[in-house]
Motif scaffolding. Structure first.
Motif, PDB file in Angstrom:
ATOM      1  N   ALA A 240       9.358   0.412  48.154  1.00 18.06           N
ATOM      2  CA  ALA A 240       8.850  -0.110  49.433  1.00 18.06           C
ATOM      3  C   ALA A 240       9.210  -1.575  49.603  1.00 18.06           C
ATOM      4  O   ALA A 240       8.347  -2.449  49.709  1.00 18.06           O
ATOM      5  N   VAL A 241      10.483  -1.867  49.628  1.00 16.03           N
ATOM      6  CA  VAL A 241      10.952  -3.244  49.817  1.00 16.03           C
ATOM      7  C   VAL A 241      11.085  -3.523  51.306  1.00 16.03           C
ATOM      8  O   VAL A 241      11.818  -2.805  52.008  1.00 16.03           O
ATOM      9  N   PRO A 242      10.418  -4.545  51.830  1.00 12.96           N
ATOM     10  CA  PRO A 242      10.540  -4.845  53.266  1.00 12.96           C
ATOM     11  C   PRO A 242      11.854  -5.542  53.588  1.00 12.96           C
ATOM     12  O   PRO A 242      12.375  -6.342  52.803  1.00 12.96           O
ATOM     13  N   ASP A 243      12.383  -5.225  54.759  1.00 15.71           N
ATOM     14  CA  ASP A 243      13.546  -5.917  55.326  1.00 15.71           C
ATOM     15  C   ASP A 243      14.816  -5.781  54.493  1.00 15.71           C
ATOM     16  O   ASP A 243      15.717  -6.626  54.588  1.00 15.71           O
ATOM     17  N   SER A 244      14.925  -4.764  53.656  1.00 17.67           N
ATOM     18  CA  SER A 244      16.154  -4.555  52.893  1.00 17.67           C
ATOM     19  C   SER A 244      16.186  -3.125  52.366  1.00 17.67           C
ATOM     20  O   SER A 244      15.156  -2.453  52.309  1.00 17.67           O
ATOM     21  N   GLU A 245      17.381  -2.695  51.987  1.00 16.63           N
ATOM     22  CA  GLU A 245      17.535  -1.355  51.433  1.00 16.63           C
ATOM     23  C   GLU A 245      17.067  -1.342  49.971  1.00 16.63           C
ATOM     24  O   GLU A 245      17.342  -2.280  49.224  1.00 16.63           O
ATOM     25  N   PRO A 246      16.362  -0.296  49.569  1.00 14.18           N
ATOM     26  CA  PRO A 246      15.971  -0.201  48.151  1.00 14.18           C
ATOM     27  C   PRO A 246      17.198  -0.130  47.250  1.00 14.18           C
ATOM     28  O   PRO A 246      18.202   0.491  47.589  1.00 14.18           O
ATOM     29  N   LEU A 247      17.112  -0.774  46.107  1.00 16.58           N
ATOM     30  CA  LEU A 247      18.193  -0.727  45.122  1.00 16.58           C
ATOM     31  C   LEU A 247      17.983   0.506  44.254  1.00 16.58           C
ATOM     32  O   LEU A 247      17.357   0.440  43.184  1.00 16.58           O
ATOM     33  N   TRP A 248      18.526   1.633  44.713  1.00 17.04           N
ATOM     34  CA  TRP A 248      18.215   2.907  44.075  1.00 17.04           C
ATOM     35  C   TRP A 248      18.728   2.990  42.649  1.00 17.04           C
ATOM     36  O   TRP A 248      18.149   3.699  41.817  1.00 17.04           O
ATOM     37  N   HIS A 249      19.807   2.308  42.338  1.00 17.69           N
ATOM     38  CA  HIS A 249      20.318   2.377  40.962  1.00 17.69           C
ATOM     39  C   HIS A 249      19.324   1.738  39.989  1.00 17.69           C
ATOM     40  O   HIS A 249      19.115   2.243  38.881  1.00 17.69           O
ATOM     41  N   LEU A 250      18.665   0.647  40.400  1.00 20.40           N
ATOM     42  CA  LEU A 250      17.658   0.024  39.554  1.00 20.40           C
ATOM     43  C   LEU A 250      16.355   0.824  39.549  1.00 20.40           C
ATOM     44  O   LEU A 250      15.666   0.899  38.527  1.00 20.40           O
ATOM     45  N   ILE A 251      16.028   1.424  40.678  1.00 20.14           N
ATOM     46  CA  ILE A 251      14.816   2.245  40.749  1.00 20.14           C
ATOM     47  C   ILE A 251      14.941   3.450  39.815  1.00 20.14           C
ATOM     48  O   ILE A 251      14.010   3.799  39.077  1.00 20.14           O
ATOM     49  N   MET A 252      16.104   4.098  39.825  1.00 20.57           N
ATOM     50  CA  MET A 252      16.303   5.263  38.961  1.00 20.57           C
ATOM     51  C   MET A 252      16.335   4.862  37.487  1.00 20.57           C
ATOM     52  O   MET A 252      15.837   5.603  36.626  1.00 20.57           O
ATOM     53  N   ALA A 253      16.905   3.712  37.178  1.00 23.43           N
ATOM     54  CA  ALA A 253      16.892   3.241  35.792  1.00 23.43           C
ATOM     55  C   ALA A 253      15.462   2.988  35.334  1.00 23.43           C
ATOM     56  O   ALA A 253      15.079   3.335  34.201  1.00 23.43           O
ATOM     57  N   THR A 254      14.654   2.387  36.203  1.00 21.51           N
ATOM     58  CA  THR A 254      13.244   2.165  35.876  1.00 21.51           C
ATOM     59  C   THR A 254      12.509   3.482  35.694  1.00 21.51           C
ATOM     60  O   THR A 254      11.689   3.634  34.783  1.00 21.51           O
ATOM     61  N   ALA A 255      12.787   4.454  36.557  1.00 23.65           N
ATOM     62  CA  ALA A 255      12.125   5.759  36.456  1.00 23.65           C
ATOM     63  C   ALA A 255      12.487   6.466  35.159  1.00 23.65           C
ATOM     64  O   ALA A 255      11.626   7.082  34.511  1.00 23.65           O
ATOM     65  N   ILE A 256      13.740   6.402  34.743  1.00 25.12           N
ATOM     66  CA  ILE A 256      14.152   7.040  33.491  1.00 25.12           C
ATOM     67  C   ILE A 256      13.444   6.390  32.302  1.00 25.12           C
ATOM     68  O   ILE A 256      12.935   7.076  31.400  1.00 25.12           O
ATOM     69  N   LEU A 257      13.377   5.060  32.289  1.00 25.27           N
ATOM     70  CA  LEU A 257      12.699   4.374  31.190  1.00 25.27           C
ATOM     71  C   LEU A 257      11.199   4.654  31.210  1.00 25.27           C
ATOM     72  O   LEU A 257      10.573   4.779  30.148  1.00 25.27           O
ATOM     73  N   ALA A 258      10.607   4.760  32.406  1.00 28.99           N
ATOM     74  CA  ALA A 258       9.176   5.043  32.501  1.00 28.99           C
ATOM     75  C   ALA A 258       8.845   6.459  32.052  1.00 28.99           C
ATOM     76  O   ALA A 258       7.691   6.747  31.718  1.00 28.99           O
ATOM     77  N   MET A 259       9.818   7.340  32.047  1.00 29.43           N
ATOM     78  CA  MET A 259       9.589   8.725  31.638  1.00 29.43           C
ATOM     79  C   MET A 259       9.599   8.892  30.120  1.00 29.43           C
ATOM     80  O   MET A 259       9.038   9.859  29.586  1.00 29.43           O
TER      81      MET A 259
END
Length: 282
Positions: A240-259
């Motif tokens: 939920a980043v305002p005024d910009s596109e989410p950085l999906w490559h970093l979001i997915m890396a975070t999700a993999i590590l959080a799993m």
């Protein structure tokens, strides 16, 4: 006797393979997305094979985090989530063990009424009592602290009920033998009940650890300091980043590590977890 039919065996294995593929495909897509750059997703075409930015992306989320979303490095959030999940699991098991022990082995007024009051709290999830719980936590100065993340979620009617059922299966002769040998209540609890409940404790620990790890609403309310953000909160803020596109490559890396931490807990305690779920006799 189970009949062995080749066609049935093939269909069974095919079903298992399809089910495993259905579960694993989203994880694979998330991993692939974590190895590409941000421009690879703007075209609208989802790559299906890993890219060449695996080390770069994972190093960025581990060392710097995602500054545009205000998310700290994932290492700090993983530590916070681990502390919270371990505290909730250990606290729920400890409180529930003692509660079930008191309900089953002590005779006091309104004993059954106390149990049913505890049991009825199953109808009141955290979301229903979130405002009064937050007010109590704020009054006690528990905001932006590990105690505030853990303590309001420690009580568990489900675990109390399950341990009560386990204690009811223990023969009365064992209790009488312990009493004749001079064992006090806490010695009986420590030396007999806890060893006999070991597999049940392990099964509940896995379930409660994952429950604590996946908490989102309560940490969102009680933490405004980024140093106490959990992994689930961090992922949501990165999306939920305002005024910009989410950085999906970093979001997915975070999700993999959080799993990874819940997976490690399940793998380490798999044998005891299965025994605790299927064991019927003590």
């Amino acid at each position: 006797m189970v009949e062995r039919r080749p066609l049935l065996t093939v269909l069974t294995h095919l079903t298992l393979v399809l089910g495993a593929g259905f579960v694993a495909l989203p994880v694979w897509i998330a991993f692939v997305a974590s190895t590409h750059g941000p421009s690879d997703f703007l075209s609208g075409l989802m790559p299906m094979w890993p890219g060449d930015r695996l080390l770069e992306n994972y190093w960025q989320v581990l060392s710097r985090g995602e500054s545009t979303a205000g998310a700290p490095p994932i290492g700090l959030m993983l530590v916070n989530s681990t502390i919270m999940a371990l505290g909730i699991a250990a606290g729920k098991i400890t409180v529930s063990l003692l509660s079930a022990f008191a309900i089953v082995y002590f005779r006091f007024p309104f004993r059954l009424a106390a149990f049913w009051i505890i049991f009825l709290t199953l109808m009141l999830p955290v979301e229903v009592r979130i405002l009064p719980t937050y007010e109590v936590a704020a009054s006690l100065g528990l905001l932006n602290s590990y105690a505030g993340l853990i303590m309001p979620l420690v009580a568990s009617a489900t675990a109390t009920f399950l341990f009560r059922q386990v204690f009811l299966t223990i023969p009365d002769e064992l209790t009488e033998a312990a009493r004749i040998d001079g064992a006090g209540p806490m010695k009986f609890f420590r030396d007999i009940l806890l060893p006999l409940s070991r597999t049940n404790i392990a099964a509940l620990f896995v379930i409660l650890f994952i429950y604590g790890w996946n908490q989102y609403l309560w940490p969102l309310l009680v933490t405004t300091d980024a140093s106490y953000y959990t992994a689930v909160m961090g992922i949501q803020r990165m999306v939920a980043v305002p005024d910009s596109e989410p950085l999906w490559h970093l979001i997915m890396a975070t999700a993999i590590l959080a799993m990874l931490p819940p997976v490690v807990v399940i793998l380490l305690m798999q044998r005891l977890f299965v025994q605790g779920l299927i064991e019927q006799e003590k």
